[in-house]
Design an enzyme around this catalytic site. Structure first.
Site, mmCIF file in Angstrom:
data_model
loop_
_atom_site.group_PDB
_atom_site.id
_atom_site.type_symbol
_atom_site.label_atom_id
_atom_site.label_comp_id
_atom_site.label_asym_id
_atom_site.label_seq_id
_atom_site.Cartn_x
_atom_site.Cartn_y
_atom_site.Cartn_z
ATOM 1 N N ARG A 126 -16.009 64.187 -45.498
ATOM 2 C CA ARG A 126 -17.273 64.781 -45.094
ATOM 3 C C ARG A 126 -17.867 65.753 -46.122
ATOM 4 O O ARG A 126 -19.082 65.754 -46.316
ATOM 5 C CB ARG A 126 -17.072 65.505 -43.765
ATOM 6 C CG ARG A 126 -18.274 66.291 -43.291
ATOM 7 C CD ARG A 126 -17.898 67.158 -42.095
ATOM 8 N NE ARG A 126 -19.027 67.831 -41.490
ATOM 9 C CZ ARG A 126 -18.914 68.723 -40.523
ATOM 10 N NH1 ARG A 126 -17.715 69.040 -40.052
ATOM 11 N NH2 ARG A 126 -19.972 69.303 -40.023
ATOM 12 N N GLU A 145 -13.576 52.496 -29.515
ATOM 13 C CA GLU A 145 -12.985 52.082 -30.794
ATOM 14 C C GLU A 145 -12.058 50.881 -30.666
ATOM 15 O O GLU A 145 -12.009 50.014 -31.542
ATOM 16 C CB GLU A 145 -12.244 53.258 -31.430
ATOM 17 C CG GLU A 145 -13.150 54.389 -31.898
ATOM 18 C CD GLU A 145 -13.488 55.386 -30.808
ATOM 19 O OE1 GLU A 145 -14.179 56.381 -31.099
ATOM 20 O OE2 GLU A 145 -13.048 55.173 -29.636
ATOM 21 N N PHE A 171 -10.172 58.666 -35.090
ATOM 22 C CA PHE A 171 -10.431 57.671 -34.056
ATOM 23 C C PHE A 171 -10.237 56.247 -34.577
ATOM 24 O O PHE A 171 -9.928 55.337 -33.802
ATOM 25 C CB PHE A 171 -11.856 57.834 -33.524
ATOM 26 C CG PHE A 171 -12.186 59.238 -33.108
ATOM 27 C CD1 PHE A 171 -11.236 60.034 -32.485
ATOM 28 C CD2 PHE A 171 -13.435 59.776 -33.373
ATOM 29 C CE1 PHE A 171 -11.526 61.337 -32.104
ATOM 30 C CE2 PHE A 171 -13.740 61.084 -32.989
ATOM 31 C CZ PHE A 171 -12.781 61.871 -32.365
ATOM 32 N N ASP A 198 -14.536 71.347 -36.935
ATOM 33 C CA ASP A 198 -14.221 70.568 -35.735
ATOM 34 C C ASP A 198 -12.760 70.730 -35.301
ATOM 35 O O ASP A 198 -12.420 70.427 -34.162
ATOM 36 C CB ASP A 198 -14.526 69.080 -35.958
ATOM 37 C CG ASP A 198 -16.020 68.801 -35.955
ATOM 38 O OD1 ASP A 198 -16.802 69.750 -35.769
ATOM 39 O OD2 ASP A 198 -16.406 67.649 -36.141
ATOM 40 N N ARG A 216 -18.566 60.188 -48.042
ATOM 41 C CA ARG A 216 -19.100 59.305 -46.992
ATOM 42 C C ARG A 216 -20.459 58.736 -47.404
ATOM 43 O O ARG A 216 -20.808 57.620 -47.024
ATOM 44 C CB ARG A 216 -19.188 60.038 -45.660
ATOM 45 C CG ARG A 216 -20.081 61.265 -45.679
ATOM 46 C CD ARG A 216 -20.195 61.901 -44.309
ATOM 47 N NE ARG A 216 -20.919 63.157 -44.370
ATOM 48 C CZ ARG A 216 -21.503 63.736 -43.326
ATOM 49 N NH1 ARG A 216 -21.451 63.151 -42.140
ATOM 50 N NH2 ARG A 216 -22.125 64.883 -43.455
ATOM 51 N N HIS A 270 -14.458 61.554 -42.525
ATOM 52 C CA HIS A 270 -13.984 62.813 -41.948
ATOM 53 C C HIS A 270 -12.460 62.886 -41.896
ATOM 54 O O HIS A 270 -11.875 63.364 -40.925
ATOM 55 C CB HIS A 270 -14.574 63.008 -40.549
ATOM 56 C CG HIS A 270 -16.064 63.228 -40.538
ATOM 57 N ND1 HIS A 270 -16.944 62.341 -41.119
ATOM 58 C CD2 HIS A 270 -16.822 64.224 -40.019
ATOM 59 C CE1 HIS A 270 -18.181 62.782 -40.957
ATOM 60 N NE2 HIS A 270 -18.145 63.926 -40.303
ATOM 61 N N SER A 305 -23.159 59.983 -39.211
ATOM 62 C CA SER A 305 -21.984 60.529 -39.893
ATOM 63 C C SER A 305 -21.406 59.562 -40.914
ATOM 64 O O SER A 305 -20.812 59.979 -41.900
ATOM 65 C CB SER A 305 -20.905 60.884 -38.862
ATOM 66 O OG SER A 305 -21.329 61.941 -38.029
#
Length: 317
Positions: A170, A61, A86, A120, A13, A112, A40
């Site tokens: 990530r 989104e 998402f 998560d 990322r 991610h 992020s």
């Protein structure tokens, strides 16, 4: 086999963030949208240097995708950014209708991805995104392997006309590809030549495949390792050329084995060169909470799994 050196672990990322910083300085048509995940996505520098070219849409989104499609009409090149779950699953209808069906020049950039999101858990991890995106007509799907390649890919897709899905992660992983590499969409990269088995790997599994190939070499097994950074369009020519030589193939990806790189390769081989194939991928399940290393081990997504798959497929030749 060719030896590669880890130049220092970095998250992919951050490679995206570095690519966006460069685009911010070199391409005035590039704009960025984010669904409340600036830190992020590592786009802080782009925003600081180009505040008028950034749109914070919040946790909306679907609206982000619609705005992105609209911005292309004015000649802008929108980079719509969020977590992979998402950026694809939550807004699939908007992507299908407003971007893919309409052929809009939108770059959907998703961090991610996969189980390496870690703690998560399953609600935030996505293992279906490559399948969702590659099935959309006209959508280019890219999954780079390290920091340097993600930066290069980010810059390259800005020059590509048409919708793109760029997937990255990530965790900090080995950074081993050249700093000054030229990224060609749809062109696989030969990392190590071999004669006994072809390993076609993408994303985080490329480095794991190189580790496995080195161990297998010590056992007298010659592995041809190819980095398939572009899932669609797939470099069928490179794949067929290699498999004709080796006679068997292992595909390795941090994705469900249904709908990912492995299935694209299997389709290609079924139609043109039926060949024994083994899949290193998640076996049709959701993820769970854990450290990235723990999850890669549990779901069979590491160098040990690649090595086992190679030993298995060679017996099927």
């Amino acid at each position: 086999m060719t030896k590669y050196t880890d130049q220092g672990k970095q998250d992919t990322r951050s490679g995206f963030g570095a690519g966006m910083t460069e685009l911010g300085r070199t391409n005035p048509n590039v704009v960025t949208l984010c669904a409340d995940l600036i830190g992020s996505l590592k786009i802080d520098t782009f925003i600081k240097e180009n505040p008028e070219r950034f749109f914070q849409v919040g946790i909306a989104e679907a609206n982000m995708i619609g705005m992105s499609a609209g911005l292309t009409i004015g000649g802008k090149i929108p980079f719509a950014t969020s977590f992979a779950n998402f950026a694809t699953g939550r807004v699939y209808d908007q992507i299908r209708q407003s971007v893919a069906y309409s052929g809009k020049n939108v770059k959907i950039c998703a961090s991610h991805a996969g189980v390496t999101l870690g703690e998560d858990g399953a609600t935030h991890q996505i293992l279906e995104d490559i399948g969702l995106m590659k099935m959309l007509p006209g959508m280019t799907v890219i999954n780079p392997c390290d920091f340097n390649q993600t930066k290069a890919a980010t810059i390259a897709i800005a020059a590509h006309e048409g919708p793109v899905y760029l997937r990255f992660g990530r965790p900090k992983v080995a950074n081993f590809t050249p700093v000054d590499q030229k990224f060609e969409i749809g062109k696989a990269l030969m990392l190590s030549k071999g004669t006994d088995v072809t390993i076609l790997a993408t994303g985080h599994l490329v480095w794991e495949s190189l580790i496995a190939a080195e161990r297998l070499e010590a056992q007298g097994i010659s592995c041809e390792v190819i980095n398939i950074h572009t899932i669609k369009p797939l470099d069928e020519e490179a794949i067929l050329k290699s498999v004709k030589k080796t006679g068997c193939v292992v595909t390795a990806e941090e994705h469900n084995y249904l709908g990912g790189l492995g299935e694209s390769v299997a389709r290609t081989l079924a139609m043109q060169l039926p060949t024994p194939q083994e899949f290193v991928a998640v076996k049709d399940s959701f993820g769970e909470s854990g450290t990235p290393d723990q999850l890669m081990e549990k779901y069979g997504l590491n160098n040990k799994a690649v090595e086992e798959a190679v030993l298995k497929v060679i017996k099927r030749k």
